[in-house]
Write a protein that holds these residues in place. Sequence first.
Motif, PDB file in Angstrom:
ATOM      1  N   LEU A  85       0.791  -0.816  -0.336  1.00 51.93           N
ATOM      2  CA  LEU A  85      -0.001  -0.256  -0.208  1.00 51.93           C
ATOM      3  C   LEU A  85       0.920   1.127  -0.020  1.00 51.93           C
ATOM      4  CD1 LEU A  85      -3.091   0.750   0.037  1.00 51.93           C
ATOM      5  CD2 LEU A  85      -2.603   0.984   2.516  1.00 51.93           C
ATOM      6  N   VAL A  86       2.352   0.993   0.218  1.00 50.34           N
ATOM      7  CA  VAL A  86       2.759   2.461   0.880  1.00 50.34           C
ATOM      8  C   VAL A  86       3.124   3.000  -1.001  1.00 50.34           C
ATOM      9  CG1 VAL A  86       5.198   3.354   1.713  1.00 50.34           C
ATOM     10  CG2 VAL A  86       3.573   1.531   3.141  1.00 50.34           C
ATOM     11  N   ASN A  87       3.761   2.105  -1.289  1.00 54.03           N
ATOM     12  CA  ASN A  87       4.995   1.898  -2.867  1.00 54.03           C
ATOM     13  C   ASN A  87       3.182   2.583  -3.781  1.00 54.03           C
ATOM     14  OD1 ASN A  87       7.090   1.893  -2.123  1.00 54.03           O
ATOM     15  ND2 ASN A  87       7.856  -0.001  -3.161  1.00 54.03           N
ATOM     16  N   GLU A  88       2.846   1.697  -3.637  1.00 56.24           N
ATOM     17  CA  GLU A  88       0.377   2.432  -4.621  1.00 56.24           C
ATOM     18  C   GLU A  88       0.524   3.609  -4.404  1.00 56.24           C
ATOM     19  OE1 GLU A  88      -2.355  -0.747  -4.283  1.00 56.24           O
ATOM     20  OE2 GLU A  88      -1.240  -1.897  -4.833  1.00 56.24           O
ATOM     21  N   THR A  89       0.281   3.906  -2.789  1.00 54.35           N
ATOM     22  CA  THR A  89       0.347   5.338  -2.676  1.00 54.35           C
ATOM     23  C   THR A  89       1.456   6.216  -3.293  1.00 54.35           C
ATOM     24  OG1 THR A  89      -1.263   4.542  -0.596  1.00 54.35           O
ATOM     25  CG2 THR A  89      -0.682   7.257  -0.789  1.00 54.35           C
ATOM     26  N   LEU A  90       2.441   6.165  -2.912  1.00 52.87           N
ATOM     27  CA  LEU A  90       3.083   6.552  -3.409  1.00 52.87           C
ATOM     28  C   LEU A  90       3.243   7.386  -4.792  1.00 52.87           C
ATOM     29  CD1 LEU A  90       6.675   5.626  -2.001  1.00 52.87           C
ATOM     30  CD2 LEU A  90       5.982   8.066  -1.384  1.00 52.87           C
ATOM     31  N   ALA A  91       2.827   6.027  -5.659  1.00 50.78           N
ATOM     32  CA  ALA A  91       3.056   6.126  -6.727  1.00 50.78           C
ATOM     33  C   ALA A  91       1.568   7.133  -7.391  1.00 50.78           C
ATOM     34  CB  ALA A  91       2.668   4.691  -7.815  1.00 50.78           C
TER      35      ALA A  91
END
Lengths: 451, 300
Positions: free
Chosen positions: B134-140
Amino acid sequence: MFLRSMRTAVGTALVVALAAGCGGVGSSGSKSGSSGQATLTMMGFGTGDEIAKTRFDAANAAIAPNAARASEGSFNAQQFLSAVASNTPPDLVYMERRLLGTYAAKNAIKPLADCVEREKIDMGQFRPAAVAEATLNGKLYGLPEFYNNRVVMINDAAFADAGLDPAAFSTADWRRLSAAATRLTSIDGGKLRRIGFDPKLPEFLPLWARANGAALVSDDGRTARLNDPRVVQALEFTVGLIKAQGGWASFKSFRDSFDFFGAKNQFAADQLGAFPMEDFYLNVLAENSPKVELTVTPFRGVDGRPVDWITGNAWAIPAKSPHPDLACKWIKTMTDSATWIAAAKARAAARKSEGKPFTGVFTGNSRADEVIFKDVVQPSGNPAFDAAVRTVLQTQEAGVAEPLTAAGEEFKAAWQDAVNRVLDGKQQPAQALAQAQQQAQAALDQANRGS
Amino acid sequence: MTTTRRREALAAYGFLSPWIIGFLVFMAGPMVASLVLSLTDYDVLTSTQFVGADNYRELFADDRVRRSLANTLIYTVLHVPLTMAVALGLAMLLARAGRRSAGFFRTVFYLPTVTPKVAVGVLFLLLFNGQAGLVNETLARVGIDGPDWTVDGAWIKPGLVLMSAWSLGSTVIIYLAALQNVPRDLHEAAEMDGASPWARFRAVTVPMISGALFFTLIINTISSLQTFDEVYTAFYGSANQQTYGNDAALFYVVYLFQQAFQFLHMGYASALAWLLFLIIVAITLVQVRLSRRFVYYESE
């Protein structure tokens, strides 16, 4: 008056505290009730499924009116050591066979020769590789349970997508394997979308070493062979496969994102081309994605012959088991062919009621397997799974175990850390394995001191 | 000493005795035993051999001790200030909120603290997965290509530090209690003197809550140096998870645990435990010494 009250209060508190403390320590361990019946305690075994439950009930029936109590959860070294140190060892322990050597070398578990003789246990029913994995310095320390085979599982859809033929796929020719892995790999916008071929590092290094004609340790389990050039070559090749598929960090992250035990597993989601894997995963796929198109082939060495690195669990009896005779009778029943067959029938019935295929139970007991796969496992209606089962059965005849060592965990940590250092780019394979060789040999020497 | 004082002292010791007995039996006793064991070759299962200072000599020559110690100190240096700063910010927001909403958010902030550390370790793997977390998806979504937090050696500790913010609820509660005890008239006086909000925070709030800040500094430092559960669960909990390793997540207590319960080197592990104890004592003493210049106690 006040002081007397205080003395009474403090004295009462002390007695209560000490009684509570003693109760906590003494309440564990096996008991023999007033009727003289014993309750066997164990560590590491749970009755979570019908295979375990059926056998557990059969073993309890064999020692009636005594009975055993399951522990649930897997073997926990901390718990076992604490129990031994506090003189309340369990009657039985159930652990990975590779761990037996550590405890055997320290006389924490009993050799089973007497048990085998007294209970007339037919050792001929067990597969030799499984028995070898439970034997240290010529002495048997555990009765083998499952027989986990490694075969190659192929995602037919990915192969079709890459224009490859699953039937022609082999791990024998490393150059062709590398080319196939590259073709199967899918990278989109710098992101890995499909792993072509997962060599399963670091845990499957022993398999790759065997494929290249080497073993990580000598047959007597006393001499590390981690710096064998063939082991180094196997590591170079497998790490090279990962580098060619995007490098370790993204490869591992992507692999970790698989729904490994779910319906959207890497086969169903087309996230993997092929990988070597334990046979239990066939059951996972049959359970969760029975319509997946799958081909299973033997893992082959560079000489073209099948290589099947097998592992599994075993039953052992702690040296200070309160009821070693009963424990022996119990584990005899647990590992007996008739018990396994009854358990397989229970699993087959459960699967049938769910309308799902039953892909068998691969045990360390060859006589049990003969009956299970002849009479209990029926054609599932899914040719892919039926063929997969036949492949595992053929492959397991080539089963070979890593020799038991007196420093099981340290030995494993030495080579796994070496592989990790290479994957992380910190060291080259030869350098990492040379360091691991030193560490592993030192651990073996220390563990074997005096034996 | 008068009879009354003596009675009071005896009563005090009486009421303290359960703790004193517990400390002697369950803390001091094992500590002494551990000190003795640190001078032996001990594996629980076979007889103990006295080896003198060998274990200590070995640990000073052990690369993995240095590595695990460095990992732990880096984590502590990143984790403690971050936790304190974020917790203080949240506590100040809570202090300004209305009574009803403050109660709600206090519960919300504190609830993650009761999450078992093992669950936090698993959660870390899910949230921070480089491909599907979820963290990287949010950053993306904001155009940032996130790193492989759980595999890339350079990002494992920063990821763990960010994840540690999950359980800062208890620090928030301590700061909130301290902030509510800051006398309102001090702020009003400073405001009348024309002090800006930042100046009031620096000259009034911080000194008045410095006792709480110091307490949480000590507690958070000690617990960071003893970090185990979440790291072990995430990176060493099973055969499969050990493949993450790369030693970037080899924290000191994890290494100690490996030596004790995986490799059965209890004597060596005891020596490791004593080294950590001495390090914690040294760091705490430095913090106490420095605190004399910064901490304000109302009773002084």
